[in-house]
Design a protein around this motif. Structure first.
Motif, PDB file in Angstrom:
ATOM      1  N   PHE A 227       0.835  -1.205   0.000  1.00 50.84           N
ATOM      2  CA  PHE A 227       0.000   0.000   0.000  1.00 50.84           C
ATOM      3  C   PHE A 227       0.869   1.255   0.000  1.00 50.84           C
ATOM      4  CE2 PHE A 227      -2.893   2.986   2.345  1.00 50.84           C
ATOM      5  CZ  PHE A 227      -3.889   3.044   1.387  1.00 50.84           C
ATOM      6  N   GLY A 228       1.933   1.229   0.803  1.00 52.27           N
ATOM      7  CA  GLY A 228       2.803   2.395   0.904  1.00 52.27           C
ATOM      8  C   GLY A 228       3.582   2.672  -0.364  1.00 52.27           C
ATOM      9  N   PHE A 229       4.023   1.609  -1.039  1.00 52.39           N
ATOM     10  CA  PHE A 229       4.764   1.797  -2.288  1.00 52.39           C
ATOM     11  C   PHE A 229       3.890   2.462  -3.344  1.00 52.39           C
ATOM     12  CE2 PHE A 229       6.367  -0.160  -6.374  1.00 52.39           C
ATOM     13  CZ  PHE A 229       7.495   0.643  -6.455  1.00 52.39           C
ATOM     14  N   ALA A 230       2.658   1.974  -3.484  1.00 49.87           N
ATOM     15  CA  ALA A 230       1.735   2.583  -4.450  1.00 49.87           C
ATOM     16  C   ALA A 230       1.422   4.025  -4.063  1.00 49.87           C
ATOM     17  CB  ALA A 230       0.448   1.760  -4.526  1.00 49.87           C
ATOM     18  N   ALA A 231       1.232   4.256  -2.755  1.00 51.25           N
ATOM     19  CA  ALA A 231       0.891   5.606  -2.297  1.00 51.25           C
ATOM     20  C   ALA A 231       2.060   6.568  -2.467  1.00 51.25           C
ATOM     21  CB  ALA A 231       0.453   5.564  -0.830  1.00 51.25           C
ATOM     22  N   ALA A 232       3.282   6.103  -2.194  1.00 48.27           N
ATOM     23  CA  ALA A 232       4.461   6.965  -2.339  1.00 48.27           C
ATOM     24  C   ALA A 232       4.668   7.374  -3.794  1.00 48.27           C
ATOM     25  CB  ALA A 232       5.695   6.258  -1.799  1.00 48.27           C
ATOM     26  N   LEU A 233       4.496   6.415  -4.709  1.00 45.03           N
ATOM     27  CA  LEU A 233       4.580   6.760  -6.136  1.00 45.03           C
ATOM     28  C   LEU A 233       3.499   7.761  -6.509  1.00 45.03           C
ATOM     29  CD1 LEU A 233       5.253   3.240  -7.723  1.00 45.03           C
ATOM     30  CD2 LEU A 233       6.860   5.160  -7.607  1.00 45.03           C
ATOM     31  N   SER A 234       2.288   7.543  -6.003  1.00 43.30           N
ATOM     32  CA  SER A 234       1.177   8.455  -6.304  1.00 43.30           C
ATOM     33  C   SER A 234       1.447   9.846  -5.757  1.00 43.30           C
ATOM     34  CB  SER A 234      -0.125   7.909  -5.713  1.00 43.30           C
ATOM     35  OG  SER A 234      -0.450   6.655  -6.268  1.00 43.30           O
ATOM     36  N   ALA A 235       2.000   9.920  -4.537  1.00 44.60           N
ATOM     37  CA  ALA A 235       2.261  11.223  -3.928  1.00 44.60           C
ATOM     38  C   ALA A 235       3.229  12.046  -4.764  1.00 44.60           C
ATOM     39  CB  ALA A 235       2.799  11.034  -2.510  1.00 44.60           C
ATOM     40  N   VAL A 236       4.244  11.381  -5.310  1.00 45.05           N
ATOM     41  CA  VAL A 236       5.218  12.098  -6.145  1.00 45.05           C
ATOM     42  C   VAL A 236       4.567  12.574  -7.447  1.00 45.05           C
ATOM     43  CG1 VAL A 236       7.335  11.855  -7.481  1.00 45.05           C
ATOM     44  CG2 VAL A 236       7.204  10.911  -5.165  1.00 45.05           C
ATOM     45  N   VAL A 237       3.819  11.690  -8.091  1.00 42.07           N
ATOM     46  CA  VAL A 237       3.162  12.055  -9.350  1.00 42.07           C
ATOM     47  C   VAL A 237       2.134  13.162  -9.128  1.00 42.07           C
ATOM     48  CG1 VAL A 237       1.646  11.230 -11.197  1.00 42.07           C
ATOM     49  CG2 VAL A 237       3.524   9.794 -10.381  1.00 42.07           C
ATOM     50  N   LEU A 238       1.333  13.034  -8.076  1.00 39.77           N
ATOM     51  CA  LEU A 238       0.294  14.018  -7.798  1.00 39.77           C
ATOM     52  C   LEU A 238       0.882  15.321  -7.273  1.00 39.77           C
ATOM     53  CD1 LEU A 238      -2.241  11.547  -6.185  1.00 39.77           C
ATOM     54  CD2 LEU A 238      -2.411  12.608  -8.444  1.00 39.77           C
ATOM     55  N   GLY A 239       2.061  15.242  -6.635  1.00 38.48           N
ATOM     56  CA  GLY A 239       2.758  16.469  -6.257  1.00 38.48           C
ATOM     57  C   GLY A 239       3.198  17.252  -7.480  1.00 38.48           C
ATOM     58  N   ASP A 240       3.578  16.524  -8.530  1.00 42.26           N
ATOM     59  CA  ASP A 240       3.914  17.177  -9.797  1.00 42.26           C
ATOM     60  C   ASP A 240       2.712  17.942 -10.342  1.00 42.26           C
ATOM     61  OD1 ASP A 240       5.510  17.481 -12.405  1.00 42.26           O
ATOM     62  OD2 ASP A 240       3.735  16.396 -13.090  1.00 42.26           O
ATOM     63  N   GLU A 241       1.521  17.380 -10.197  1.00 45.11           N
ATOM     64  CA  GLU A 241       0.307  18.070 -10.643  1.00 45.11           C
ATOM     65  C   GLU A 241       0.095  19.351  -9.854  1.00 45.11           C
ATOM     66  OE1 GLU A 241      -3.095  18.901 -12.831  1.00 45.11           O
ATOM     67  OE2 GLU A 241      -1.516  17.415 -13.182  1.00 45.11           O
ATOM     68  N   ILE A 403       9.636   5.891  -1.330  1.00 47.33           N
ATOM     69  CA  ILE A 403       9.504   4.968  -2.464  1.00 47.33           C
ATOM     70  C   ILE A 403      10.523   3.835  -2.343  1.00 47.33           C
ATOM     71  CG2 ILE A 403       9.771   4.724  -4.959  1.00 47.33           C
ATOM     72  CD1 ILE A 403       8.695   7.584  -5.236  1.00 47.33           C
ATOM     73  N   LEU A 404      11.753   4.208  -2.042  1.00 47.82           N
ATOM     74  CA  LEU A 404      12.817   3.212  -1.925  1.00 47.82           C
ATOM     75  C   LEU A 404      12.546   2.256  -0.767  1.00 47.82           C
ATOM     76  CD1 LEU A 404      15.613   2.097  -2.702  1.00 47.82           C
ATOM     77  CD2 LEU A 404      16.622   3.848  -1.206  1.00 47.82           C
ATOM     78  N   LEU A 405      12.192   2.789   0.392  1.00 52.35           N
ATOM     79  CA  LEU A 405      11.992   1.953   1.576  1.00 52.35           C
ATOM     80  C   LEU A 405      10.836   0.981   1.394  1.00 52.35           C
ATOM     81  CD1 LEU A 405      12.910   1.438   4.529  1.00 52.35           C
ATOM     82  CD2 LEU A 405      11.145   3.077   5.238  1.00 52.35           C
ATOM     83  N   THR A 406       9.708   1.471   0.929  1.00 54.40           N
ATOM     84  CA  THR A 406       8.544   0.587   0.749  1.00 54.40           C
ATOM     85  C   THR A 406       8.791  -0.436  -0.354  1.00 54.40           C
ATOM     86  OG1 THR A 406       7.540   2.298  -0.672  1.00 54.40           O
ATOM     87  CG2 THR A 406       6.853   2.226   1.642  1.00 54.40           C
ATOM     88  N   ALA A 407       9.534  -0.046  -1.395  1.00 54.67           N
ATOM     89  CA  ALA A 407       9.849  -0.997  -2.465  1.00 54.67           C
ATOM     90  C   ALA A 407      10.701  -2.146  -1.936  1.00 54.67           C
ATOM     91  CB  ALA A 407      10.564  -0.282  -3.608  1.00 54.67           C
ATOM     92  N   VAL A 408      11.685  -1.821  -1.097  1.00 55.36           N
ATOM     93  CA  VAL A 408      12.555  -2.856  -0.532  1.00 55.36           C
ATOM     94  C   VAL A 408      11.751  -3.824   0.324  1.00 55.36           C
ATOM     95  CG1 VAL A 408      14.413  -3.262   1.120  1.00 55.36           C
ATOM     96  CG2 VAL A 408      14.661  -1.477  -0.609  1.00 55.36           C
ATOM     97  N   PHE A 409      10.893  -3.298   1.186  1.00 55.02           N
ATOM     98  CA  PHE A 409      10.112  -4.176   2.066  1.00 55.02           C
ATOM     99  C   PHE A 409       9.028  -4.927   1.304  1.00 55.02           C
ATOM    100  CE2 PHE A 409      12.244  -2.099   5.517  1.00 55.02           C
ATOM    101  CZ  PHE A 409      12.252  -3.063   6.522  1.00 55.02           C
ATOM    102  N   PHE A 410       8.519  -4.339   0.236  1.00 53.40           N
ATOM    103  CA  PHE A 410       7.556  -5.054  -0.593  1.00 53.40           C
ATOM    104  C   PHE A 410       8.224  -6.269  -1.238  1.00 53.40           C
ATOM    105  CE2 PHE A 410       5.482  -5.546  -4.834  1.00 53.40           C
ATOM    106  CZ  PHE A 410       4.277  -6.065  -4.367  1.00 53.40           C
TER     107      PHE A 410
END
Length: 529
Positions: A227-241, A403-410
């Motif tokens: 959940f965190g990995f998907a959310a972290a990616l979304s936060a970065v993309v949506l921050g760009d918006e 993103i890095l941390l959640t990806a590693v634990f995922f």
């Protein structure tokens, strides 16, 4: 900071808002994680998932109560400290807040009761419905509050009435679907999901380090990391918006975030590191990455991003046009039925009326303001660049780390290597525990950028903060600040102690063979699965 009524009122509201937002992101994110875990429980029928929901639900409940308690004071401050703001925009600003209370908060509060006390009174599916209602209500609550805040950042769907001296709604549809509000909502909610995921990940990693509640910890990490990995990616993309919207509607905010003093040829470079000098109005030092800022903010290779100095010159022109609107407004207010020409003059220049208000701290008579006073007023529309520049970079650095941390634990969870990590790579678990506070740092930096970057406006381009305050004494506001600091400090201590108490206690591991404790045999039970 000078001890004047404006600075103290800003300090009070900023302090209470930032403190309240310590609880909001965890509430938003945990509500969805709880609903996800309970969905797995209903689908599989495995009791361990129910125990997970109950444990994390206890921490959610503590956080929810403190969030409600600290949020109530903020709405009262609109009337107490910002009386003219409330009178000026009450017709617009009040509607989303009222809907939030009626549609979202009541729904959220009602189903929270069913979540905690309905385990033995509702069927599995009914209780799951109540849990999802809590999650939906929590997110809806954030939506309506951010619609109100987004309107302050980009005021559309309303017009100023010179006869009533109030903003009045012309299109609630435009207020509701304000692009700035929508961008802020999805970005803020994603940040909440990241906050809850890192919290669950960190606490569960602590259990692995201690060799306790292994079964629940492993499953919690699996859910939180995905959940965190998907959310972290979304936060970065949506921050760009959000950055793109800032370039369209809040150009000064974007220029100060980038410490961009001069307008550069398109596409503009990105200042990776810089030392802004407000006195000389330039960067004493900067490391630039070519083209990046132009691509992010304009999504093109040809559109320019105006620098701070160009925007100040534009502000000077808008101040002069605003003075014309100011003069017409005084004539409309001083005589009944002002002639049509005066009203037409006002209508032609009213979009710049707010800029005339910028003159009031510098000139007793805006109509006869000098060039020096206009220059001072225009530069007052530039936030302090240094904190804006570095707050943004702290937020972005945290986001990339998440993103890095959640990806590693995922990956570790998906590959079944968490037990190996607990034995051979314990430093990864330590990092996850130490990372627990970082999402709050990122969230607070984000709100600082959003609110401080809007200064000196309480409503972007329309009403300066200096003109929005109540007629209070410095002593009155200072005493309430001290009172809030004491009260909120006590609440913070209570929150932390309760959280730590229940984290140390841990979840219920369920029935286990023999008389051995759950903490001792949990690793054996997992190994035998």
């Amino acid at each position: 900071m000078e001890l004047d009524i404006v600075s103290l009122s800003r300090l009070q509201f900023g302090m209470t808002a930032l403190y309240h937002f310590l609880f909001v992101p965890l509430t938003i994110g945990l509500s969805v994680l709880l609903a996800t875990m309970e969905t797995v429980y209903v689908m599989t029928g495995r009791e361990i998932w129910k125990r997970m929901v109950k444990f994390w639900g206890t921490l959610f409940g503590i956080n929810f109560v403190l969030g409600v308690a600290t949020g109530l004071t903020m709405e009262f401050q609109f009337g107490m400290n910002w009386a003219y703001f409330s009178q000026y925009v009450g017709d617009v600003f009040g509607a989303p807040l009222a809907i939030e209370g009626l549609m979202a908060f009541f729904m959220e509060a009602t189903f929270v009761g069913l979540f905690f006390f309905g385990w033995d009174r509702l069927s599995k599916r009914q209780h799951l419905g109540a849990t999802w209602a809590v999650a939906i209500g929590t997110n809806f609550s954030a939506l309506w509050i951010l619609i109100a805040n987004g309107w302050m950042q980009h005021p559309i769907g309303a017009e100023f009435n010179p006869d009533t001296m109030r903003m009045e709604v012309t299109s609630f549809f435009d207020v509701l679907f304000n692009p700035v509000a929508q961008a802020k909502f999805v970005h803020t909610v994603s940040a909440g999901y990241v906050t809850a995921s890192l919290f669950v990940l960190g606490v569960s990693s602590w259990y692995l380090l201690k060799g306790r509640h292994i079964a629940i910890a492993k499953r919690s990490i699996a859910v939180a990391s995905a959940f965190g990995f998907a959310a972290a990616l979304s936060a970065v993309v949506l921050g760009d918006e959000s950055g793109y919207e800032a370039n369209l509607n809040q150009k000064m905010k974007l220029a100060t975030i980038e410490s961009m003093w001069e307008t550069e040829p398109a596409p503009a470079s990105f200042n990776l590191i810089a030392i802004p000098d407000m006195a000389k109005r330039e960067n004493a030092f900067a490391i630039e990455v070519p083209y990046v800022m132009g691509l992010i903010a304009t999504r093109s290779l040809t559109d320019e991003i105006p620098g701070i100095k160009e925007l100040v010159e534009n502000s000077k022109d808008r101040i002069r046009q605003g003075v014309i609107a100011w003069d017409a407004l005084q004539k409309i207010r001083s005589s009944e039925g002002a002639d049509a020409d005066v009203r037409e003059t006002f209508l032609q220049n009213q979009k710049n009326l707010g800029y005339a208000y910028l003159l009031l701290p510098f000139s007793k008579d805006p109509i006869n303001a000098t060039n020096e006073e206009i220059d001072a007023a225009a530069w007052s529309a530039v936030p302090n660049v240094w904190p804006m520049f570095y707050a943004f970079r702290i937020m972005v650095a945290c986001g990339l780390f998440f993103i890095l941390l959640t990806a590693v634990f995922f990956y570790l969870s998906s590959a079944g290597k968490l037990e190996e990590v607990a034995k051979k790579r314990r430093w990864l678990l330590h990092i996850a525990v130490l990372a627990i506070p970082l999402p709050w740092v990122a969230c607070e930096m984000g709100w600082f950028i959003a609110e401080y970057g809007r200064q000196p406006w309480v409503i972007e381009g329309m009403l300066p903060t200096s003109q929005a305050v109540s007629n209070l004494s410095v002593t009155e506001v200072l005493m309430t600040i001290i009172g809030f600091m004491v009260l909120y400090s006590v609440l913070l201590v209570i929150e932390v102690k309760l959280m730590l108490k229940y984290i140390r206690k841990g979840p219920d591991d369920g029935e286990l063979p023999g008389n051995a404790s759950a903490q001792t045999v949990a690793p054996v039970a997992i190994a035998a699965e």
